[in-house]
Design a protein around this motif. Structure first.
Motif, short mmCIF file in Angstrom:
data_model
loop_
_atom_site.label_atom_id
_atom_site.label_comp_id
_atom_site.label_asym_id
_atom_site.label_seq_id
_atom_site.Cartn_x
_atom_site.Cartn_y
_atom_site.Cartn_z
N SER A 462 36.33 49.07 44.96
CA SER A 462 36.92 48.63 43.94
C SER A 462 36.35 48.19 42.77
O SER A 462 36.96 48.27 41.66
N GLN A 466 37.06 49.10 38.71
CA GLN A 466 36.99 48.00 37.58
C GLN A 466 36.10 48.52 36.63
O GLN A 466 36.36 48.47 35.41
N GLN A 486 31.29 41.04 30.72
CA GLN A 486 31.98 41.42 32.21
C GLN A 486 31.56 42.82 32.77
O GLN A 486 31.19 42.93 33.80
N THR B 87 33.71 36.97 43.11
CA THR B 87 34.01 38.53 42.63
C THR B 87 34.51 39.38 43.68
O THR B 87 35.38 40.20 43.57
N GLU B 90 38.14 38.60 44.16
CA GLU B 90 38.75 38.96 42.87
C GLU B 90 39.02 40.50 43.25
O GLU B 90 39.96 40.92 42.93
N LEU B 91 37.91 41.11 43.60
CA LEU B 91 38.18 42.63 43.71
C LEU B 91 39.30 42.87 44.74
O LEU B 91 40.07 44.02 44.61
N THR B 94 42.82 42.12 43.08
CA THR B 94 43.22 43.22 42.25
C THR B 94 43.62 44.64 42.67
O THR B 94 44.26 45.12 42.11
N HIS B 122 41.84 31.90 39.42
CA HIS B 122 42.45 33.26 38.67
C HIS B 122 41.43 34.44 38.72
O HIS B 122 40.31 34.22 39.12
N SER B 123 41.81 35.50 38.64
CA SER B 123 41.16 36.52 38.60
C SER B 123 40.68 37.25 37.24
O SER B 123 41.43 37.27 36.25
N ARG B 124 39.26 37.16 36.96
CA ARG B 124 38.70 37.57 35.80
C ARG B 124 38.78 38.94 35.64
O ARG B 124 38.48 39.43 34.38
N LEU B 125 39.44 39.97 36.74
CA LEU B 125 39.34 41.12 36.48
C LEU B 125 40.98 41.61 36.44
O LEU B 125 41.84 40.85 37.34
N PRO B 126 41.30 42.38 35.98
CA PRO B 126 42.85 42.92 35.92
C PRO B 126 43.20 43.27 36.96
O PRO B 126 42.70 44.05 37.82
N TYR B 127 44.52 42.83 37.40
CA TYR B 127 45.24 43.51 38.71
C TYR B 127 45.70 44.93 38.30
O TYR B 127 46.09 45.37 37.26
N ILE C 102 49.50 33.05 36.38
CA ILE C 102 48.11 33.44 36.72
C ILE C 102 47.86 34.94 37.21
O ILE C 102 47.12 35.55 36.98
N HIS C 152 46.42 35.08 30.94
CA HIS C 152 44.93 35.11 30.47
C HIS C 152 44.50 36.83 30.34
O HIS C 152 43.10 37.10 29.84
N GLU C 153 45.08 37.68 30.68
CA GLU C 153 44.88 38.95 30.19
C GLU C 153 45.47 39.38 28.58
O GLU C 153 45.00 40.36 28.25
N TYR C 160 43.68 26.72 34.70
CA TYR C 160 44.49 27.44 35.57
C TYR C 160 45.00 26.56 36.80
O TYR C 160 44.32 25.78 37.46
N PHE C 194 46.99 29.82 45.86
CA PHE C 194 47.92 30.57 45.41
C PHE C 194 49.07 30.46 46.40
O PHE C 194 48.96 30.14 47.77
#
Lengths: 537, 238, 195, 171
Positions: A462, A466, A486, B87, B90-91, B94, B122-127, C102, C152-153, C160, C194
């Motif tokens: 993954s 990213q 990032q 992280t 999050e990975l 997402t 929250h995820s700092r990486l985009p879904y 979120i 936040h994107e 949050y 969540f």
């Protein structure tokens, strides 16, 4: 008329006229010899002659020496053949100037500065003829070590030579051999990693296509030294000619008692099998390679245990790459001390490189370890074409990094390249000129790793996706400073946490370009968004 | 059996030779998060959540397979490790479609719990919102690929404990997914014995009982451990 | 990567905190949960002035100089996006309020169809009874964005508050310190789970 | 099992595994001693003979090597070169290795994707007969950017030259 005509029939040249050239010249010579039984004209299809970018290539050897011609196109083949047919019988081959072909100076640095040990016979002999290989001295070292019957002395020679793994890791070969030799048990395995997967790397292909017997001899010596009786060559399916030549060579060697049972009249037996991959870069990783040889998904597993302890079928296994094995016969021939003297203190011997990209003379070459990169890309390769300057040289493929132009004085040895954030790798060297965006290069390699990730561990499966998305965001001009931060931190995370070498090194092209070409990234950032309102007093 | 002494998070411990760092830590009450690991199944060290720092090496090592060795000094929860674990979570979030609110495992999900323990608010990486399928072809169970995190517990339990090997991992990289038989609908695979062990060990709501609705799935890993123990030692605890 | 920390100080007791709540693409469940604060709402009214909210104010335009705003919902259409940018430029502490804000959560499930057009076709043509028709009313019905995105994107977020919905207790745990000039530390299953 | 009768097991549609179903695979199976570790070698040969790996073939191989079906499918699907669809009449593979990338393989690929896609300019001319693919370096970087069409390497290509060449194939 006498002499030898060598046509390069390696995959690069074969595709751009080499095959047709061999065929048509063959027809001319066949016709000529029926009329003139005394004709000493010989035609050979040979492996890589070196400057692949100049193909198709034709070498003429006569009493007056060797001459090389390039730039022969499929359209020009007929003219070359016709010209040969029209030569009067008495003509010295040394005076013939083939039409539609460009003479290539054999005295230029590209050839003069090479030190050919691994490639000694490559381009000289017909790779499909065992007789020619034997005449050139192949299997001589195998016979000798079997006769002397002191396997530990062979390992000691390899250790003293300073030979290190040519697949990229640089692990001392002698040490690896000694470890496997020490392992208990009646059965051991030797594996040749011929899954040359780095895009832009084709050194091993040149050896496999041009002199397969050199590899077989090296593997047999290794098997005897460590006490193995079975061997596998794992070769990628994308190399059909290499596979064909290996199959031929193995059959020939078995026929002549140089492989199989009771080799060269000794008690030593070595069964060698070919395993053809099916398209998976990760199989270059040794534990993935083992799984693939065992007929499974090519996913890596954690080490330890190392393959030397638990390898193919759970047996102690020695894994080296093509060039490492192919270095063994010449190393033994010239002696460990002479071999070690060629390279630097920590990296003995020679290294084969494939030189491509924005460089005048692309191809395969072999130089002493410690040769400065500048000597290879500028002096031998002729630098960037079309008035451009070199911006960087990429080494080590997707697991490596970029050496910036101002560091081209760096010698090619394992430690120096590592210090620069790159690696020696297997020997792919891609030259990039000043029109190249290093962010684009990083994105290219990340796309590669994303595609080739096996999917077992999450940081690689993954994380590479990213990272690729982040790099694309940069290229689209949509990234800001936070994205850059990032990108950098995720690179470190993926590098530190991935299960195998593929994931651990996937961020290297990004980190190395961030280190040496940060400006390329900064130039793509969009301006900072408006600041949020100041806190109310 | 010889003993190894080591220090984990400042505490001196003595454990039998062959004990993994994870076992040693857990016995001492030190929590190291895991996901692919499940007592009773072979370890794969794939989720990387249990990576720990060991003095004297730059490499982070997975606690689930690293044996305790004499004099080892181990850190299990440095800020660096905590950031790595967040992280990782999050990975995982997402790359799939994890909609906790409507999930059968809501409130009993190991991934959801990990988000809490790693402080992932929250995820700092985009879904990525991948398009994935749901397989409802089996008469008793369902498989929602949206919620699958590829821990391979189902693959291992079916192979190692049940012996049916209905499941395997198919394809590669981001396209990996759990497959039944020749990548067929689960209900069409004759090898399945309907034993439900795969559902029992699934850490998320990916494998579930068809009758269960939101928040009704409970996983019971202890059942598996009892089973494996009984088989190996011929000892039952009814 | 480091998680963002918001401004360290909040409003002082010298004046009421200007509080707003915003409803983007969500079910309004988070706002219902806000109303579940019951009697604490009275206390809240002592400390804060509700300057914009679908459940607490009739103001139609998002005002300037907002101290704290709870944003419920994902960002699904052009109106959501426009309002969010207003919120961001006019607000000091933006709180991503609930799972939709979120993670995009349930509204975000349409993202699996990859694009606004496939979503509209699926909803209004493929699944329609009888003769379906794509909605088209420019200026009245806001255009869908290609994807529903978490807040936040698109803009920076200070805090949050996960949950579907976040419980009243969780909302209070976040708001109370802010109203008193502090900063909430949210962790543990009670405060950041969540779902 | 299959108590859910709405599911038709693909086994019913395929030939029964066992000796004789695919006699052409016997030599490679014998050479591999019917051992599981020969799986990839057997699959390579099966695809060489049949152009693709059909469910019937995979079942036969699984039975012959005594392997669970999901193991065989899992392994086959891991490797890029195994395919589960019949090949098109022609195959155009764009090399996306480093050297080709530096020399514009990306633009080449995008143009071909556009042209050969349903609705693309060349669709009407029978583009369905051409399968587009990519390969990461065939190791003959001197000819970059290059494509491999039906196993033939075409060096130094542009979108226009590839399309012209492909049109020639169709006639």
């Amino acid at each position: 008329m006498s002499g030898i005509l060598r046509v390069c029939t390696a995959a690069g040249c074969a595709g751009c006229g080499g095959s047709a050239l061999r065929e048509q010249l063959g027809a001319v010579i066949a016709a000529a010899t029926t009329g003139d039984p005394a004709s000493g004209l010989a035609l050979k299809g040979v492996g890589c002659l070196g400057p692949c970018g100049e193909g198709a290539l034709l070498e003429l050897e006569s009493a007056s020496g060797r001459r090389l011609f390039g730039g022969i196109t499929p359209e020009g083949v007929a003219a070359v053949a016709a010209s040969l047919a029209n030569l009067s019988p008495g003509t010295d081959l040394g005076t013939w100037a083939p039409p539609a072909a460009r003479p290539i100076d054999l005295e230029q640095p590209f050839f003069r500065l090479q030190k050919r040990l691994v490639l000694e016979h490559c381009g000289r002999i017909d790779p499909e003829s065992l007789a020619e290989a034997l005449a050139a001295g192949s299997y001589g070292q195998l016979r000798r070590v079997l006769q002397e019957n002191r396997p530990e002395a062979v390992i000691e020679q390899v250790r003293r030579s300073g030979l290190r793994g040519r697949g990229g890791g640089g692990y001392p070969t002698g040490l690896k051999w000694a470890t496997v030799a020490r392992m208990p048990g009646p059965e051991k395995v030797v594996v040749c990693n011929a899954d040359e997967g780095d895009p832009g790397a084709f050194m091993d292909r040149s050896v496999l296509e041009g002199d397969p017997h050199r590899l077989l001899e090296g593997m047999a010596i290794a098997a005897w030294a460590v006490g193995a009786s079975r061997g596998f060559i794992y070769v990628r399916a994308e190399y059909p000619m290499a596979i064909a030549h290996l199959r031929t060579a193995i059959a020939q060697a078995e026929d002549q008692g140089l492989l199989g049972a009771a080799i060269a009249g000794s008690a030593f037996g070595f069964q060698l099998e070919l395993r053809v991959g099916a398209g998976a870069f990760v199989c270059g990783e040794e534990t993935a390679l083992i799984h693939s040889i065992e007929g499974q998904r090519g996913v890596p597993r954690p080490r330890p245990p190392y393959p030397a302890e638990v390898g193919v079928f759970g047996l102690p296994t020695l894994i080296n790459n093509v060039e490492t094995f192919a270095s063994v016969p010449p190393l033994l021939a010239i002696g460990a001390e002479a071999y070690a003297a060629i390279g630097t203190t920590n990296s003995g011997g020679t290294k084969v490189f494939s030189l491509t990209g924005d460089v005048r003379l692309a191809g395969v070459l072999e130089v002493p370890m410690g040769t400065p990169i500048a000597t290879i890309v500028e002096t031998m390769g002729g630098g960037a074409p079309d008035g451009h300057a070199i911006k960087a040289v990429q080494t080590g493929g997707p697991s490596g990094g970029c050496v910036p132009a101002n560091r081209l004085d760096t010698p090619v040895d394992y430690e120096s390249l590592q210090e620069l954030g790159s690696i020696m790798g297997s020997g792919g060297m891609v030259v990039m000129d000043d029109s190249t965006s290093m962010v684009d290069v990083a994105c290219f390699f990340m796309a590669f790793c994303r595609e080739e990730s096996c999917g077992k561990c999450i940081p690689c499966r993954s994380g590479t996706v990213q990272l690729h998305l982040l790099l694309q965001k940069h290229l689209a001009g949509e990234a800001d400073a936070a994205d850059l931060a990032q990108l950098e931190s995720l690179c470190h995370m993926v590098k530190d946490t991935s299960l195998c070498g593929l994931g651990q090194s996937a961020p290297k092209p990004v980190l190395s370009t961030l280190r040496h070409f940060r400006g390329d990234y900064l130039a793509l950032l969009r301006p900072e968004p408006e600041a949020t309102p100041e806190p109310v007093p | 059996m010889s003993v190894r002494t080591l220090r984990i998070d400042g505490r001196d411990l003595a454990v039998p030779e062959g004990t993994t760092l994870l076992q040693a830590a857990r016995e001492a009450g030190i929590a190291i998060p895991t996901l692919c690991h499940l007592e009773g199944l072979s370890p794969v060290a794939a989720c990387r959540l249990c990576l720990v720092e060991i003095e004297g090496t730059d490499k982070l090592l997975p606690a689930c397979i690293t044996p305790a060795s004499e004099g080892m000094v181990v850190q299990t929860a440095t800020p660096r490790l905590q950031d790595i674990r967040r992280t990782v979570v999050e990975l995982l979030f997402t790359e799939g479609n994890h909609v906790c609110a409507i999930c059968v495992a809501n409130g009993h999900c190991e991934l959801q719990d990990l988000a809490v323990t790693t402080g992932m608010d929250h995820s700092r990486l985009p879904y990525r919102f991948p398009a994935r399928r749901v397989d409802l072809s089996h008469p008793f169970f369902g498989l929602d690929h949206n919620r699958c995190i590829l821990c391979t517990r189902c693959v291992r339990v079916c192979d190692e404990v049940e012996g049916a090997h209905v499941w395997d991992v198919g394809w590669r990289g981001e396209h990996c997914r759990i497959i039944a038989g020749l990548d067929e609908p689960w209900g069409a695979v004759d090898a399945c014995t309907n034993c439900g062990k795969c559902v029992q060990v699934c850490p998320t709501g990916a494998l579930f009982h068809k009758g269960d609705t939101t928040a009704e799935k409970h996983d019971e890993p202890a059942q598996l451990q009892a089973l494996v123990h009984a088989r190996h030692h011929q000892q039952w605890n009814p | 990567m480091s998680s963002g920390t918001g401004p360290s100080s909040s409003a002082t007791s010298s004046r009421k905190v200007r509080l707003a709540t915003v409803w983007l693409a969500g079910c309004s469940g988070c706002h219902m949960s806000f109303l579940d604060l019951d009697e604490w709402l009275l206390e809240l009214a002592e400390l804060a002035e509700i300057v914009y909210s679908p459940v607490g104010s009739d103001v139609k335009t998002y005002p300037e100089g907002v101290d704290v705003c709870l944003v419920e919902g994902g960002v699904a259409n052009a109106d959501n996006l426009e309002l969010l940018h207003q919120v961001r430029t006019r607000t000091r502490v933006l709180i991503s309020f609930g799972d939709c804000a979120i993670t995009a959560n349930i509204p975000g499930m349409r993202n699996m169809l990859h694009g606004a057009d496939p979503v509209l076709r699926k909803a209004y043509l493929e699944l329609a009874d009888g003769s379906g028709q794509l909605p088209h009313a420019p200026g009245i019905v806001p255009e869908l964005l290609e994807r529903v995105l978490p807040v936040h994107e698109l803009v920076p977020v200070e805090l949050y508050l996960p949950g579907c919905p976040p419980s009243a207790a969780r909302i209070r745990a976040a708001l109370e310190p802010l109203l008193q000039g502090g900063w909430p530390e949210l962790s543990g299953a009670d405060l950041i789970r969540f779902g | 099992m299959a108590t859910d009768h709405s599911i038709v097991s693909s086994r019913e549609a395929s030939s029964q595994p066992g000796s004789g179903a695919f006699p052409e695979l016997e030599p490679v199976l014998r050479r591999q001693g019917h051992r599981p570790d020969g799986l990839i070698e057997v699959l390579n040969r099966a695809q060489e003979l049949h152009g693709q790996l059909t469910p019937a073939l995979l079942r036969h191989v699984a039975a012959a090597l005594r392997l669970p079906l999901s193991r065989v499918q899992g392994t086959a699907s891991f490797y890029h070169l195994f395919r589960f669809k019949p090949p098109a009449a022609h195959r155009c593979v764009v090399c996306t290795g480093t050297a080709c990338h530096v020399k514009g393989a990306d633009a080449l690929l995008r143009a071909l994707e556009r042209e050969l896609a349903p609705g693309g300019a060349t669709e009407a001319a029978g583009a369905e007969a051409i399968e587009l693919g990519t390969v990461r370096c065939v190791g003959t970087c001197g000819g970059a950017p290059l494509v491999v069409v039906d196993e033939q390497v075409w060096n130094h290509q542009t979108p226009a030259s590839v399309l012209a060449g492909l049109r020639g194939l169709r006639r």
